[in-house]
Scaffold this active site. Structure first.
Site, PDB file in Angstrom:
ATOM      1  N   TRP A 197     129.128 104.480  91.429  1.00 52.60           N
ATOM      2  CA  TRP A 197     129.874 105.677  91.787  1.00 52.60           C
ATOM      3  C   TRP A 197     129.813 106.705  90.660  1.00 52.60           C
ATOM      4  CZ3 TRP A 197     130.992 108.154  95.849  1.00 52.60           C
ATOM      5  CH2 TRP A 197     131.916 109.204  95.822  1.00 52.60           C
ATOM      6  N   GLU A 214     129.614 108.588  99.908  1.00 55.49           N
ATOM      7  CA  GLU A 214     129.667 107.123  99.949  1.00 55.49           C
ATOM      8  C   GLU A 214     128.337 106.575 100.448  1.00 55.49           C
ATOM      9  OE1 GLU A 214     131.878 105.214  98.687  1.00 55.49           O
ATOM     10  OE2 GLU A 214     133.678 106.455  98.517  1.00 55.49           O
ATOM     11  N   TYR A 255     138.676 111.147  87.757  1.00 54.48           N
ATOM     12  CA  TYR A 255     138.537 110.948  89.208  1.00 54.48           C
ATOM     13  C   TYR A 255     139.609 109.981  89.703  1.00 54.48           C
ATOM     14  CZ  TYR A 255     136.515 109.250  93.620  1.00 54.48           C
ATOM     15  OH  TYR A 255     136.323 108.877  94.918  1.00 54.48           O
TER      16      TYR A 255
END
Length: 203
Positions: free
Chosen positions: A60, A52, A30
């Site tokens: 995350w 988010e 990522y």
């Protein structure tokens, strides 16, 4: 892997990354291929705002592992489809073990889809978010140098809330700005510093 004095970790491939992207293969991919690159399409920006928001209070990595399930559950984050989600859709999502089953966050994703469509009448979501790009970007040598919000993220948060968006607090919006290339918070010695092409002259 060994950390050097600037706060990056040099991997077995010889590339320097921050600690959060140095070990987990999913997070590393990522970071290498996605994070910090400009997002300039409506669907991509809407997805990032939703994810988010779902991330608030979580890691995350958790969101990234669930992203395929999120995309399946939310019609590929097509705002036109999500804007039409009914109470029955919300209940269906509350039973979906693949996503974060938080009713307020699910409702926010639907509300944010509707707000995204409304913004089409005023230039669109992408231009709206990018209009909060600052005149300079942080130049962090170590992770502790990276802010968690900025005057621009505070202003973006207020502006989006005024337009009907939810789960768009200043810290969440700063994370969005990092993720979509509006600011470059790659560590100075990271192999990705300046890779967005937006801030390369400052790297």
């Amino acid at each position: 892997m060994a950390p050097d004095s600037s706060g990056v970790i040099v991997g077995e491939d010889g590339l320097a990354r921050p600690a959060w992207a140095a070990t987990d293969p999913l997070m590393r991919d990522y970071y290498d291929q996605e994070w910090g690159l400009p997002v300039t399409d409506e669907q991509g920006m809407y997805e990032r705002i939703c994810l988010e928001g779902f991330q608030a209070g979580l890691s995350w990595a958790t969101i990234l592992r669930k992203r395929p399930a999120f995309r399946a559950a939310f019609a590929g984050f097509d705002p036109e489809q999500v804007a039409l989600f009914s109470g029955a859709d919300v209940e269906r999502l509350m039973q979906d073990p693949g996503i974060i089953r938080n009713r307020l966050k699910i409702l926010a994703a639907v509300k944010n889809a509707q707000a995204t469509l409304e913004l089409r009448n005023d230039g669109g979501l992408v231009d709206f978010v990018w209009s909060f790009r600052p005149s300079a970007t942080p130049e962090p040598a170590v992770a502790a140098d990276i802010p968690t919000q900025s005057p621009e993220s505070v202003a973006l948060s207020k502006a989006l809330r005024k337009r009907g968006f939810s789960f768009v607090g200043p810290t969440t919006m700063f994370a969005l700005m990092e993720a979509v290339g509006i600011v470059d918070t790659h560590l100075l010695d990271s192999h990705r510093r300046g890779s967005s092409g937006i801030w390369s002259m400052q790297a």
